[in-house]
Motif scaffolding. Structure first.
Motif, PDB file in Angstrom:
ATOM      1  N   THR A 379      59.743  68.041  27.199  1.00 18.76           N
ATOM      2  CA  THR A 379      58.753  66.998  26.938  1.00 18.76           C
ATOM      3  C   THR A 379      59.433  65.642  26.990  1.00 18.76           C
ATOM      4  N   VAL A 380      58.863  64.724  27.769  1.00 16.10           N
ATOM      5  CA  VAL A 380      59.389  63.367  27.909  1.00 16.10           C
ATOM      6  C   VAL A 380      58.290  62.392  27.498  1.00 16.10           C
ATOM      7  N   GLU A 381      58.595  61.530  26.505  1.00 15.80           N
ATOM      8  CA  GLU A 381      57.636  60.554  26.012  1.00 15.80           C
ATOM      9  C   GLU A 381      58.179  59.153  26.246  1.00 15.80           C
ATOM     10  N   VAL A 382      57.286  58.277  26.704  1.00 20.90           N
ATOM     11  CA  VAL A 382      57.619  56.868  26.921  1.00 20.90           C
ATOM     12  C   VAL A 382      56.656  56.047  26.075  1.00 20.90           C
ATOM     13  N   ALA A 383      57.204  55.175  25.222  1.00 15.67           N
ATOM     14  CA  ALA A 383      56.369  54.409  24.303  1.00 15.67           C
ATOM     15  C   ALA A 383      56.775  52.945  24.341  1.00 15.67           C
ATOM     16  N   ASP A 384      55.838  52.081  23.938  1.00 16.39           N
ATOM     17  CA  ASP A 384      56.109  50.647  23.800  1.00 16.39           C
ATOM     18  C   ASP A 384      55.248  50.094  22.682  1.00 16.39           C
ATOM     19  N   LYS A 385      55.472  48.851  22.330  1.00 11.14           N
ATOM     20  CA  LYS A 385      54.724  48.186  21.265  1.00 11.14           C
ATOM     21  C   LYS A 385      53.923  47.014  21.827  1.00 11.14           C
ATOM     22  N   GLY A 386      53.379  47.218  23.020  1.00 12.97           N
ATOM     23  CA  GLY A 386      52.607  46.176  23.665  1.00 12.97           C
ATOM     24  C   GLY A 386      51.191  46.095  23.141  1.00 12.97           C
ATOM     25  N   ASP A 391      40.708  51.832  26.195  1.00 14.04           N
ATOM     26  CA  ASP A 391      40.186  53.201  26.383  1.00 14.04           C
ATOM     27  C   ASP A 391      41.273  54.041  27.039  1.00 14.04           C
ATOM     28  N   ALA A 392      42.003  54.811  26.214  1.00 15.12           N
ATOM     29  CA  ALA A 392      43.113  55.605  26.740  1.00 15.12           C
ATOM     30  C   ALA A 392      42.635  56.699  27.678  1.00 15.12           C
ATOM     31  N   SER A 393      41.390  57.209  27.472  1.00 15.16           N
ATOM     32  CA  SER A 393      40.886  58.282  28.325  1.00 15.16           C
ATOM     33  C   SER A 393      40.658  57.821  29.756  1.00 15.16           C
ATOM     34  N   LEU A 394      40.375  56.501  29.940  1.00 12.38           N
ATOM     35  CA  LEU A 394      40.164  55.978  31.279  1.00 12.38           C
ATOM     36  C   LEU A 394      41.462  55.575  31.950  1.00 12.38           C
ATOM     37  N   ALA A 395      42.530  55.481  31.168  1.00 12.46           N
ATOM     38  CA  ALA A 395      43.805  55.030  31.735  1.00 12.46           C
ATOM     39  C   ALA A 395      44.334  56.019  32.761  1.00 12.46           C
ATOM     40  N   GLY A 414      52.343  72.717  37.128  1.00 14.95           N
ATOM     41  CA  GLY A 414      52.195  73.501  35.902  1.00 14.95           C
ATOM     42  C   GLY A 414      52.438  72.734  34.626  1.00 14.95           C
ATOM     43  N   GLY A 415      52.502  71.396  34.683  1.00 14.28           N
ATOM     44  CA  GLY A 415      52.736  70.610  33.482  1.00 14.28           C
ATOM     45  C   GLY A 415      51.469  69.985  32.935  1.00 14.28           C
ATOM     46  N   ALA A 416      51.649  69.087  31.972  1.00 19.07           N
ATOM     47  CA  ALA A 416      50.509  68.391  31.361  1.00 19.07           C
ATOM     48  C   ALA A 416      50.938  66.983  31.010  1.00 19.07           C
ATOM     49  N   LEU A 417      49.998  66.029  31.143  1.00 20.11           N
ATOM     50  CA  LEU A 417      50.275  64.631  30.815  1.00 20.11           C
ATOM     51  C   LEU A 417      49.155  64.111  29.939  1.00 20.11           C
ATOM     52  N   SER A 418      49.524  63.401  28.876  1.00 18.86           N
ATOM     53  CA  SER A 418      48.533  62.830  27.967  1.00 18.86           C
ATOM     54  C   SER A 418      48.947  61.417  27.610  1.00 18.86           C
ATOM     55  N   ILE A 419      47.987  60.632  27.152  1.00 19.21           N
ATOM     56  CA  ILE A 419      48.241  59.237  26.788  1.00 19.21           C
ATOM     57  C   ILE A 419      47.554  58.941  25.468  1.00 19.21           C
ATOM     58  N   LYS A 420      48.250  58.207  24.620  1.00 19.93           N
ATOM     59  CA  LYS A 420      47.713  57.808  23.327  1.00 19.93           C
ATOM     60  C   LYS A 420      47.998  56.322  23.156  1.00 19.93           C
ATOM     61  N   SER A 421      46.945  55.569  22.888  1.00 19.26           N
ATOM     62  CA  SER A 421      47.118  54.122  22.781  1.00 19.26           C
ATOM     63  C   SER A 421      46.206  53.566  21.703  1.00 19.26           C
ATOM     64  N   VAL A 422      46.758  52.629  20.914  1.00 19.92           N
ATOM     65  CA  VAL A 422      45.993  51.940  19.888  1.00 19.92           C
ATOM     66  C   VAL A 422      46.036  50.450  20.216  1.00 19.92           C
ATOM     67  N   PRO A 423      44.880  49.823  20.437  1.00 18.58           N
ATOM     68  CA  PRO A 423      44.893  48.400  20.775  1.00 18.58           C
ATOM     69  C   PRO A 423      45.669  47.586  19.738  1.00 18.58           C
ATOM     70  N   ASN A 425      48.783  48.017  19.056  1.00 18.25           N
ATOM     71  CA  ASN A 425      49.889  48.770  18.470  1.00 18.25           C
ATOM     72  C   ASN A 425      50.618  49.623  19.507  1.00 18.25           C
ATOM     73  N   GLY A 426      50.501  49.296  20.775  1.00 18.41           N
ATOM     74  CA  GLY A 426      51.292  49.946  21.794  1.00 18.41           C
ATOM     75  C   GLY A 426      50.666  51.180  22.403  1.00 18.41           C
ATOM     76  N   THR A 427      51.421  51.767  23.336  1.00 21.71           N
ATOM     77  CA  THR A 427      50.970  52.923  24.105  1.00 21.71           C
ATOM     78  C   THR A 427      52.076  53.968  24.149  1.00 21.71           C
ATOM     79  N   ARG A 428      51.668  55.239  24.162  1.00 22.14           N
ATOM     80  CA  ARG A 428      52.625  56.346  24.258  1.00 22.14           C
ATOM     81  C   ARG A 428      52.065  57.358  25.255  1.00 22.14           C
ATOM     82  N   ILE A 429      52.858  57.630  26.301  1.00 18.90           N
ATOM     83  CA  ILE A 429      52.469  58.665  27.264  1.00 18.90           C
ATOM     84  C   ILE A 429      53.465  59.814  27.145  1.00 18.90           C
ATOM     85  N   LYS A 430      52.938  61.041  27.292  1.00 22.24           N
ATOM     86  CA  LYS A 430      53.770  62.234  27.105  1.00 22.24           C
ATOM     87  C   LYS A 430      53.534  63.194  28.261  1.00 22.24           C
TER      88      LYS A 430
END
Length: 444
Positions: A379-386, A391-395, A414-423, A425-430
């Motif tokens: 699992t590789v996660e990339v995060a920032d505090k931007g 709308d993370a679902s549309l990203a 065979g993998g999976a990618l997800s994104i979590k973002s709070v306006p 408070n940054g974004t995190r993709i996994k």
């Protein structure tokens, strides 16, 4: 089991019906005998004083017992008092003797007529002389006509040969009816169970056929899935080769021509105006060369071919830091030394795109890369505090972010990618990909 239960029920019902028939017949016979007693015997016992009968009463009793219709069916008559004393009897040797009262006589003393078949008392002195004959014993209370009090109990022994024959016939009929009903129920139950069993067999066969079909479809689906994954892996590697070849072509073709043009321009001497124009051309060509080289660096990943997965990820992180002048926090767990090229390329491209998005849209604020491995999945996660994404679902479907194509690349192998973002408070993709230690697999 059902047959056993029904047979048990049949015997229980037959026994109960036989007992009920015998009881009913005995009660009816006892009632008819009681009418005779009240008509011919009771009047002669009204003068009973204590335990003594007047001679006239005894004579009347004897005459009543000598009637032909009486002697045809009655074998013995005994008159009892409460103490078990036989006051009068057709057997003169029993008169005046005291015995233990029969148990059925207690019911008569309570005012009820009692009747029983072949219940011979245990006392030898009053055993029925006609013991070889079936008998019906009737105990009837004798009441005082004036006061209604019970003054004696009369015991009759009546021949029961005919009655027993009728009882036997009735019982056989009852048993036959019960057996027929039970057999009919068993037959119906057998038909129902047989039909149900055939239905179950048909359904089981159909189910087996359906399971077989589903198993075959599942096998074919696994084969197709394996082919798709191999095709996706091959496509990833082919795409990487195309990008590498394009980078080489740009570097060796366009970039070299631009470099040659710049060298030729440096050698040209002329008027001051021409030098200004040449300077502008030189500046444009230099910028084009810089852009072309940057494009080549983005397309080419020649350095990671011989690296381990951990080193390749670190290389991409350091390259991004050099190119953007930002700092990235790293937390990388122990990873297997050997990893498939398509996994390595996919994760490096994912990391490259994720960091580019973090630099472009979050200005590289507090960039973080976390890599973990549980022995099966990396699992590789990339995060920032931007500023985050509204709308993370549309990203993941937004082409300009490049995450949609990245998601397709990851999921195709065979993998999976997800994104979590709070306006704010940054974004995190996994991204998660299956990864086994190829060294262990080879050893196995």
């Amino acid at each position: 089991m059902a047959f056993a239960v029904m047979l048990t029920g049949m015997f229980a019902m037959g026994t109960f019906v036989s007992w009920q028939i015998e009881k009913s017949v005995a009660e009816v016979k006892a009632a008819s005998t009681a009418l005779y007693i009240n008509a011919f015997i009771a009047p002669h016992l009204q003068n009973l004083s204590g335990n003594i009968l007047p001679a006239s009463s005894i004579q009347g009793l004897n005459q009543a017992m000598e009637r032909p219709d009486f002697q045809a069916s009655i074998t013995s008559v005994r008159v009892w008092n409460r103490d078990g004393l036989i006051i009068h009897s057709g057997e003169p040797d029993l008169i005046g003797k005291k015995f233990t009262p029969p148990s059925a006589s207690q019911k008569a003393w309570s005012g009820t007529i009692a009747a029983e078949f072949d219940d011979i008392p245990g006392d030898e002195e009053i055993a029925e002389r006609f013991s070889g004959l079936p008998l019906l014993k009737v105990f009837a209370p004798i009441r005082n006509f004036e006061t209604g009090d019970i003054i004696a109990v009369v015991e009759f022994h009546e021949r029961a040969e005919r009655l027993n024959s009728e009882l036997a016939a009735s019982e056989w009929k009852a048993w036959l009816a019960t057996a027929l009903i039970t057999l009919n129920m068993m037959g119906c139950l057998f038909i129902i169970v047989a039909h149900g069993s055939k239905t179950i067999d048909r359904q089981r066969a159909a189910l087996k056929e359906r399971v077989s079909q589903l198993s075959e479809l599942l096998r074919q689906n696994r084969i197709l899935q394996s082919r798709i994954e191999r095709a996706a892996q091959n496509a990833t590697e082919d795409n990487e080769r195309v990008m590498r070849r394009m980078g080489y072509d740009l570097h060796d073709g366009v970039a070299q021509l631009i470099s040659l043009a710049l060298l030729r321009i440096d050698r040209i001497q002329g008027a001051e105006g021409e030098r200004d124009n040449l300077h502008k051309i030189q500046k444009a060509l230099a910028d084009a060369l810089t852009d072309t080289r940057n494009i080549c660096k983005g397309l080419l990943l020649p350095e990671i071919q011989t690296m381990t997965l951990r080193d390749a990820l670190m290389f991409m992180i350091r390259q991004h830091e050099r190119r953007t002048g930002t700092t990235i926090s790293c937390q990388i767990a122990d990873l297997p030394d050997k990893a498939s090229q398509f996994v390595k390329i996919a994760l490096c491209r994912y990391l490259q795109e994720g960091l580019n998005n973090a630099f472009k849209h979050a200005e590289g604020q507090e960039q973080l890369v976390e890599v973990s491995w549980d022995g099966v999945t990396v699992t590789v996660e990339v995060a920032d505090k931007g500023p985050g994404i509204r709308d993370a679902s549309l990203a993941l479907s937004e082409p300009r972010l490049g995450l949609a194509s990245l998601k397709d690349r990851i999921e195709s192998i065979g993998g999976a990618l997800s994104i979590k973002s709070v306006p704010g408070n940054g974004t995190r993709i996994k991204a998660s990909l299956p990864l086994l230690d190829e060294g262990d697999a080879d050893a196995a």
